[in-house]
Design a protein around this motif. Sequence first.
Motif, mmCIF file in Angstrom:
data_model
loop_
_atom_site.group_PDB
_atom_site.id
_atom_site.type_symbol
_atom_site.label_atom_id
_atom_site.label_comp_id
_atom_site.label_asym_id
_atom_site.label_seq_id
_atom_site.Cartn_x
_atom_site.Cartn_y
_atom_site.Cartn_z
ATOM 1 N N GLY A 29 0.851 -1.258 -0.061
ATOM 2 C CA GLY A 29 -0.080 -0.227 0.124
ATOM 3 C C GLY A 29 0.694 1.214 0.209
ATOM 4 N N ALA A 30 0.817 2.087 -1.016
ATOM 5 C CA ALA A 30 1.248 3.397 -0.987
ATOM 6 C C ALA A 30 2.740 3.371 -0.960
ATOM 7 C CB ALA A 30 0.923 4.455 0.079
ATOM 8 N N GLY A 31 3.308 2.477 -1.665
ATOM 9 C CA GLY A 31 4.886 2.277 -1.720
ATOM 10 C C GLY A 31 5.459 1.369 -0.578
ATOM 11 N N THR A 32 4.570 0.889 0.200
ATOM 12 C CA THR A 32 5.004 0.221 1.540
ATOM 13 C C THR A 32 4.392 -0.998 1.619
ATOM 14 O OG1 THR A 32 5.366 2.203 2.806
ATOM 15 C CG2 THR A 32 5.357 0.256 4.002
ATOM 16 N N PHE A 41 7.791 -1.932 5.122
ATOM 17 C CA PHE A 41 8.943 -2.157 4.477
ATOM 18 C C PHE A 41 8.728 -0.979 3.244
ATOM 19 C CE2 PHE A 41 8.621 -6.431 6.431
ATOM 20 C CZ PHE A 41 9.916 -6.699 6.915
ATOM 21 N N VAL A 42 9.246 0.068 3.318
ATOM 22 C CA VAL A 42 9.181 0.896 2.289
ATOM 23 C C VAL A 42 10.102 0.586 1.035
ATOM 24 C CG1 VAL A 42 9.942 3.367 1.649
ATOM 25 C CG2 VAL A 42 8.854 3.109 3.679
ATOM 26 N N ASN A 43 9.467 0.553 -0.141
ATOM 27 C CA ASN A 43 10.120 0.309 -1.270
ATOM 28 C C ASN A 43 11.507 1.419 -1.442
ATOM 29 O OD1 ASN A 43 11.094 -0.154 -3.792
ATOM 30 N ND2 ASN A 43 9.322 -0.124 -4.990
ATOM 31 N N VAL A 44 12.526 1.165 -1.135
ATOM 32 C CA VAL A 44 13.758 2.061 -0.948
ATOM 33 C C VAL A 44 14.294 2.295 -2.449
ATOM 34 C CG1 VAL A 44 14.575 1.082 1.110
ATOM 35 C CG2 VAL A 44 15.396 0.188 -1.201
ATOM 36 N N GLN A 45 13.718 1.555 -3.512
ATOM 37 C CA GLN A 45 13.902 1.968 -4.999
ATOM 38 C C GLN A 45 13.199 3.477 -5.299
ATOM 39 O OE1 GLN A 45 16.055 0.247 -6.381
ATOM 40 N NE2 GLN A 45 15.938 -1.426 -5.161
ATOM 41 N N ASN A 46 12.112 3.761 -4.259
ATOM 42 C CA ASN A 46 11.681 4.993 -4.894
ATOM 43 C C ASN A 46 12.565 6.408 -4.236
ATOM 44 O OD1 ASN A 46 9.478 3.658 -5.689
ATOM 45 N ND2 ASN A 46 8.349 3.796 -3.620
ATOM 46 N N TYR A 47 13.568 6.035 -3.487
ATOM 47 C CA TYR A 47 14.425 7.062 -2.993
ATOM 48 C C TYR A 47 15.478 7.335 -4.210
ATOM 49 C CZ TYR A 47 12.530 6.424 1.766
ATOM 50 O OH TYR A 47 11.698 6.184 2.699
ATOM 51 N N PHE A 60 17.394 -13.820 14.152
ATOM 52 C CA PHE A 60 17.423 -13.502 12.900
ATOM 53 C C PHE A 60 16.600 -13.993 11.845
ATOM 54 C CE2 PHE A 60 19.537 -12.121 8.978
ATOM 55 C CZ PHE A 60 19.693 -13.334 8.336
ATOM 56 N N VAL A 61 15.976 -13.329 11.047
ATOM 57 C CA VAL A 61 15.082 -13.913 9.990
ATOM 58 C C VAL A 61 15.569 -13.585 8.680
ATOM 59 C CG1 VAL A 61 13.407 -12.201 10.128
ATOM 60 C CG2 VAL A 61 12.543 -14.474 9.361
ATOM 61 N N GLU A 62 15.642 -14.342 7.650
ATOM 62 C CA GLU A 62 16.091 -13.837 6.420
ATOM 63 C C GLU A 62 15.103 -13.382 5.611
ATOM 64 O OE1 GLU A 62 17.910 -16.601 2.599
ATOM 65 O OE2 GLU A 62 16.980 -17.739 4.085
ATOM 66 N N LEU A 63 15.949 -12.236 4.725
ATOM 67 C CA LEU A 63 14.933 -11.338 3.908
ATOM 68 C C LEU A 63 15.728 -10.873 3.007
ATOM 69 C CD1 LEU A 63 12.075 -10.262 3.143
ATOM 70 C CD2 LEU A 63 12.717 -8.625 4.725
ATOM 71 N N PRO A 64 16.267 -11.472 1.952
ATOM 72 C CA PRO A 64 17.214 -10.661 0.906
ATOM 73 C C PRO A 64 16.518 -9.659 0.096
ATOM 74 C CG PRO A 64 17.293 -13.278 0.826
ATOM 75 C CD PRO A 64 16.030 -12.736 1.443
ATOM 76 N N THR A 65 16.886 -8.634 0.206
ATOM 77 C CA THR A 65 16.478 -7.419 -0.245
ATOM 78 C C THR A 65 17.331 -6.256 -0.097
ATOM 79 O OG1 THR A 65 14.428 -5.892 -0.300
ATOM 80 C CG2 THR A 65 15.397 -6.349 1.935
ATOM 81 N N THR A 66 16.903 -5.061 -0.559
ATOM 82 C CA THR A 66 17.768 -3.940 -0.468
ATOM 83 C C THR A 66 17.472 -3.012 0.538
ATOM 84 O OG1 THR A 66 18.117 -4.305 -2.824
ATOM 85 C CG2 THR A 66 18.840 -1.802 -1.982
ATOM 86 N N GLY A 67 18.446 -2.396 1.312
ATOM 87 C CA GLY A 67 18.038 -1.289 2.373
ATOM 88 C C GLY A 67 18.809 0.008 1.808
ATOM 89 N N CYS A 68 18.419 0.899 2.629
ATOM 90 C CA CYS A 68 19.020 2.326 2.448
ATOM 91 C C CYS A 68 20.418 2.247 3.763
ATOM 92 C CB CYS A 68 18.034 3.504 2.513
ATOM 93 S SG CYS A 68 17.162 3.774 0.924
ATOM 94 N N ALA A 69 21.532 2.588 3.549
ATOM 95 C CA ALA A 69 22.158 2.755 4.422
ATOM 96 C C ALA A 69 22.200 4.294 5.121
ATOM 97 C CB ALA A 69 23.649 2.362 3.955
ATOM 98 N N SER A 70 21.757 5.043 4.389
ATOM 99 C CA SER A 70 21.750 6.434 5.018
ATOM 100 C C SER A 70 20.902 6.578 6.149
ATOM 101 C CB SER A 70 21.395 7.363 3.746
ATOM 102 O OG SER A 70 21.389 8.784 4.065
ATOM 103 N N GLU A 71 21.345 7.255 6.889
ATOM 104 C CA GLU A 71 20.509 7.875 7.987
ATOM 105 C C GLU A 71 19.433 9.128 7.641
ATOM 106 O OE1 GLU A 71 20.460 6.509 11.454
ATOM 107 O OE2 GLU A 71 21.915 4.902 10.708
#
Length: 212
Positions: free
Chosen positions: A87-90, A152-158, A183-194
């Motif tokens: 929903g709405a990019g998340t 989980f926000v779609n970080v590709q939108n940033y 720990f739970v496995e979830l291969p994806t992409t995250g933003c390293a920036s704060e």
Amino acid sequence: MVRGHFPRIGLGVATAAVAAVLAGCGTAGTENAQPQSGAPTTPGATSSSPSTSQSTTEPDAATSTKAGETLCKSGDLKLTLGRGDAGAGTVYRPLIFTNVSDRPCVIQGFPGVSYVAGEDGHQVGPAAVRQGEKGGAFTLNNGDTAYAEVGFVNVQNYDTVTCQPQPVRGLRVYPPQETASMFVELPTTGCASEKIPGDQLTVKTIEKGNGE
């Protein structure tokens, strides 16, 4: 607590006088230890990780329990990630805790959640931001489940420069009021920036059920 004795002695001398000695001691205390992080286990597994370095993912504040009841610990729980709704990019997915121990335990509050990457399990970007009110405590018997909804926000939108995207292996999770991580496995992409606009991860309070 470390104790040390530091004497302070006073001595007066006069005609037909006697000496008097005054002594005192002091104490020094230590602050409460902060939760420690550990590297993720083999992908696909869940576990309580040994302490290696300090994490920015904080567990929820402690609460009281009824007589004879104990709080759910990482070793009591199995961690899985349920199916999601977008929903709405998340995308929102339930983070499911199952009591796999032979005793009932009590759970309440917000889990700590963050992306981790690499063999060392380093954190990628800020930890999940809490949303909503803290729920009440309830008991999990063997086989019972509880869940917290994670966004989980779609970080590709940033913007790439702003986001500093990095591949992640999954999630480091602290059950509420626990300092041992899972720990739970979830291969994806995250933003390293704060400094991304908004929150790449959000989390709601623990509820009964599996959220599906």
